[in-house]
Design a protein around this motif. Structure first.
Motif, PDB file in Angstrom:
ATOM      1  N   CYS A  78       0.733  -1.298  -0.096  1.00  0.00           N
ATOM      2  CA  CYS A  78       0.028  -0.043  -0.103  1.00  0.00           C
ATOM      3  C   CYS A  78       0.904   1.447   0.202  1.00  0.00           C
ATOM      4  N   ALA A  79       2.140   1.187   0.674  1.00  0.00           N
ATOM      5  CA  ALA A  79       2.987   2.244   0.194  1.00  0.00           C
ATOM      6  C   ALA A  79       3.194   2.703  -1.353  1.00  0.00           C
ATOM      7  N   TYR A  80       2.944   1.774  -2.083  1.00  0.00           N
ATOM      8  CA  TYR A  80       3.200   2.114  -3.789  1.00  0.00           C
ATOM      9  C   TYR A  80       1.884   2.126  -4.356  1.00  0.00           C
ATOM     10  N   ASN A  81       0.934   1.639  -3.774  1.00  0.00           N
ATOM     11  CA  ASN A  81      -0.528   1.858  -4.403  1.00  0.00           C
ATOM     12  C   ASN A  81      -1.723   1.709  -3.315  1.00  0.00           C
ATOM     13  N   PRO A  82      -2.122   2.672  -3.510  1.00  0.00           N
ATOM     14  CA  PRO A  82      -3.346   2.734  -2.301  1.00  0.00           C
ATOM     15  C   PRO A  82      -4.506   1.904  -2.550  1.00  0.00           C
ATOM     16  N   ASP A  83      -4.547   0.922  -3.609  1.00  0.00           N
ATOM     17  CA  ASP A  83      -5.649   0.139  -3.835  1.00  0.00           C
ATOM     18  C   ASP A  83      -5.483  -1.153  -2.785  1.00  0.00           C
ATOM     19  N   TYR A  84      -4.111  -1.120  -2.496  1.00  0.00           N
ATOM     20  CA  TYR A  84      -3.878  -2.314  -1.538  1.00  0.00           C
ATOM     21  C   TYR A  84      -4.592  -2.085  -0.112  1.00  0.00           C
ATOM     22  N   ALA A  85      -4.833  -3.034   0.604  1.00  0.00           N
ATOM     23  CA  ALA A  85      -5.304  -2.797   2.055  1.00  0.00           C
ATOM     24  C   ALA A  85      -4.023  -3.776   2.743  1.00  0.00           C
ATOM     25  N   CYS A  86      -3.240  -2.987   3.737  1.00  0.00           N
ATOM     26  CA  CYS A  86      -2.157  -3.351   4.474  1.00  0.00           C
ATOM     27  C   CYS A  86      -2.480  -3.270   6.002  1.00  0.00           C
ATOM     28  N   PRO A  87      -2.061  -4.347   6.748  1.00  0.00           N
ATOM     29  CA  PRO A  87      -1.953  -4.334   8.018  1.00  0.00           C
ATOM     30  C   PRO A  87      -1.253  -3.446   8.797  1.00  0.00           C
ATOM     31  N   LEU A  88      -1.680  -2.547   9.941  1.00  0.00           N
ATOM     32  CA  LEU A  88      -1.048  -1.785  10.497  1.00  0.00           C
ATOM     33  C   LEU A  88      -0.323  -2.120  11.797  1.00  0.00           C
ATOM     34  N   PRO A  89       0.916  -1.866  12.180  1.00  0.00           N
ATOM     35  CA  PRO A  89       1.625  -2.531  13.204  1.00  0.00           C
ATOM     36  C   PRO A  89       0.777  -1.992  14.217  1.00  0.00           C
ATOM     37  N   PRO A  90       0.677  -3.075  15.450  1.00  0.00           N
ATOM     38  CA  PRO A  90       0.172  -2.797  16.743  1.00  0.00           C
ATOM     39  C   PRO A  90       0.796  -1.874  17.705  1.00  0.00           C
ATOM     40  N   ALA A  91       0.102  -0.851  18.359  1.00  0.00           N
ATOM     41  CA  ALA A  91       0.658   0.142  19.054  1.00  0.00           C
ATOM     42  C   ALA A  91       2.056  -0.187  19.868  1.00  0.00           C
ATOM     43  N   GLU A  92       1.994  -1.381  20.401  1.00  0.00           N
ATOM     44  CA  GLU A  92       3.347  -1.788  21.341  1.00  0.00           C
ATOM     45  C   GLU A  92       4.404  -2.126  20.460  1.00  0.00           C
ATOM     46  N   ASN A  93       4.321  -2.011  19.057  1.00  0.00           N
ATOM     47  CA  ASN A  93       5.578  -2.241  18.016  1.00  0.00           C
ATOM     48  C   ASN A  93       6.001  -1.146  17.496  1.00  0.00           C
ATOM     49  N   THR A  94       6.021  -0.145  18.490  1.00  0.00           N
ATOM     50  CA  THR A  94       6.659   1.182  18.228  1.00  0.00           C
ATOM     51  C   THR A  94       8.117   1.231  18.883  1.00  0.00           C
ATOM     52  N   LEU A  95       9.166   1.272  17.910  1.00  0.00           N
ATOM     53  CA  LEU A  95      10.602   1.323  18.782  1.00  0.00           C
ATOM     54  C   LEU A  95      10.687   2.771  18.745  1.00  0.00           C
ATOM     55  N   PRO A  96      11.411   3.317  20.065  1.00  0.00           N
ATOM     56  CA  PRO A  96      11.833   4.544  20.260  1.00  0.00           C
ATOM     57  C   PRO A  96      12.902   4.800  19.453  1.00  0.00           C
ATOM     58  N   VAL A  97      13.756   3.823  18.975  1.00  0.00           N
ATOM     59  CA  VAL A  97      14.997   4.324  18.327  1.00  0.00           C
ATOM     60  C   VAL A  97      14.766   4.242  16.633  1.00  0.00           C
ATOM     61  N   ALA A  98      15.871   4.654  15.947  1.00  0.00           N
ATOM     62  CA  ALA A  98      15.713   4.920  14.683  1.00  0.00           C
ATOM     63  C   ALA A  98      16.530   3.602  13.789  1.00  0.00           C
ATOM     64  N   ILE A  99      15.527   2.623  13.255  1.00  0.00           N
ATOM     65  CA  ILE A  99      16.245   1.860  12.536  1.00  0.00           C
ATOM     66  C   ILE A  99      16.399   1.984  11.090  1.00  0.00           C
ATOM     67  N   ARG A 100      17.578   2.581  10.966  1.00  0.00           N
ATOM     68  CA  ARG A 100      18.303   3.099   9.687  1.00  0.00           C
ATOM     69  C   ARG A 100      18.850   1.751   8.805  1.00  0.00           C
ATOM     70  N   ALA A 101      17.881   1.124   8.437  1.00  0.00           N
ATOM     71  CA  ALA A 101      18.281  -0.370   7.795  1.00  0.00           C
ATOM     72  C   ALA A 101      16.991  -0.653   6.759  1.00  0.00           C
ATOM     73  N   GLY A 102      17.115  -1.353   5.919  1.00  0.00           N
ATOM     74  CA  GLY A 102      16.102  -1.816   5.278  1.00  0.00           C
ATOM     75  C   GLY A 102      15.517  -0.836   4.238  1.00  0.00           C
ATOM     76  N   GLU A 103      14.357  -1.038   3.871  1.00  0.00           N
ATOM     77  CA  GLU A 103      13.583  -0.031   2.797  1.00  0.00           C
ATOM     78  C   GLU A 103      13.238   1.387   3.263  1.00  0.00           C
ATOM     79  N   LYS A 104      13.590   2.414   2.644  1.00  0.00           N
ATOM     80  CA  LYS A 104      13.252   3.694   2.746  1.00  0.00           C
ATOM     81  C   LYS A 104      12.102   3.879   2.187  1.00  0.00           C
ATOM     82  N   TYR A 105      11.482   5.324   2.067  1.00  0.00           N
ATOM     83  CA  TYR A 105      10.251   5.441   1.211  1.00  0.00           C
ATOM     84  C   TYR A 105      10.305   6.796   0.767  1.00  0.00           C
TER      85      TYR A 105
END
Length: 214
Positions: free
Chosen positions: A183-210
C-alpha cells in the motif's frame, strides 16, 4: 578472609554474566551475526545488494507488482547494508497459542492475527521487545520506529521470519530486510498496520526507505 570471600563471589558472578552473554544471548549484533557465525561485511553487502536488485526487477516486470506505472520505476530506495541491525533475539512464545489480536488495515477494515511470541533484543544499548504475529501460516513483525513518516513509510514496515530459523527460542532479526507494504506504492492495496506496542523509540536505519511519489 571475609573480604576475600566477597571478592571471589563477585568475580564468579562476573564470569557467569560474561559466559551467559557469550553462549546464550547470541552475542548481540554486528559482524558476528547471531553470535555463532562470523559474517564477512563485504560478502554480506554483496548478498543484500543482489537481493535488492532482484526485488527491483520483480517490481519492474512482474504482473503481481504493486506499481501502476512500471515504466517510471527507477528502483526502490534503501539504507546501506549494516550488520549493526542484524541482531540476535530471544523468542518468548505465548503459553496460550490461541491468543488473537485484531489488526486494523489501511482501508479501515480489520483482520484477525494470532499472537505468536514476543522477541527481545538489544540495540543501541537498550533492550527492546516486539510482538511477532502469525497469519495464514506466516510469521511477521509489523513495526514502526523513529524513522517512520520521515525517512521510511509512515504506516510502518514489515520483517518476515521463517519458522525454521527459530532454534532453541532464538532467532536472528535482520532489519536490513525490513520492507514497505504494497500500500506504500499503491493505495488500492489494504495493508495491516503495526500494533501500538510495536513502536520502537530508536531509529532503525536499515532496510527499505520510502519516497512518496503520489
Amino acid at each position: 578472609m571475609f573480604r576475600n570471600r566477597i571478592f571471589q563471589i563477585g568475580l564468579l558472578l562476573t564470569v557467569l554474566v560474561v559466559l551467559y552473554f557469550i553462549f546464550f544471548d547470541g552475542g548481540g549484533s554486528g559482524s558476528s551475526g547471531n553470535g555463532s557465525e562470523r559474517i564477512d561485511p563485504e560478502s554480506y553487502r554483496r548478498q543484500v545488494t543482489e537481493e535488492r536488485q532482484k526485488k527491483d526487477e520483480y517490481f519492474r516486470t512482474n504482473s503481481a507488482s504493486p506499481l501502476s506505472d512500471k515504466a517510471a520505476f527507477n528502483g526502490l530506495t534503501y539504507y546501506a547494508p549494516d550488520l549493526t541491525y542484524r541482531v540476535s533475539a530471544r523468542v518468548e512464545p505465548f503459553a496460550d497459542k490461541s491468543q488473537k489480536l485484531i489488526i486494523r488495515m489501511t482501508d479501515g477494515s480489520e483482520e484477525v492475527y494470532t499472537k505468536y511470541a514476543h522477541v527481545a533484543f538489544s540495540l543501541e544499548g537498550s533492550v527492546h521487545r516486539l510482538l511477532m504475529l502469525q497469519h495464514d501460516g506466516n510469521l511477521s513483525i509489523l513495526f514502526r520506529d523513529a524513522t517512520s513518516g520521515k525517512e521510511t513509510y509512515g504506516g510502518g514496515r514489515y520483517l518476515d521470519v521463517e519458522p525454521k530459523e527459530i532454534n532453541n527460542n532464538r532467532v536472528v532479526l535482520d532489519f536490513n530486510a525490513a520492507y514497505n507494504p504494497y500500500c506504500a506504492y499503491n493505495p488500492d492495496y489494504a495493508c495491516p498496520l503495526p500494533p501500538a506496542e510495536n513502536t520502537l523509540p530508536v531509529a532503525i536505519r536499515a532496510g527499505e526507505k520510502y519516497v512518496d511519489s503520489h
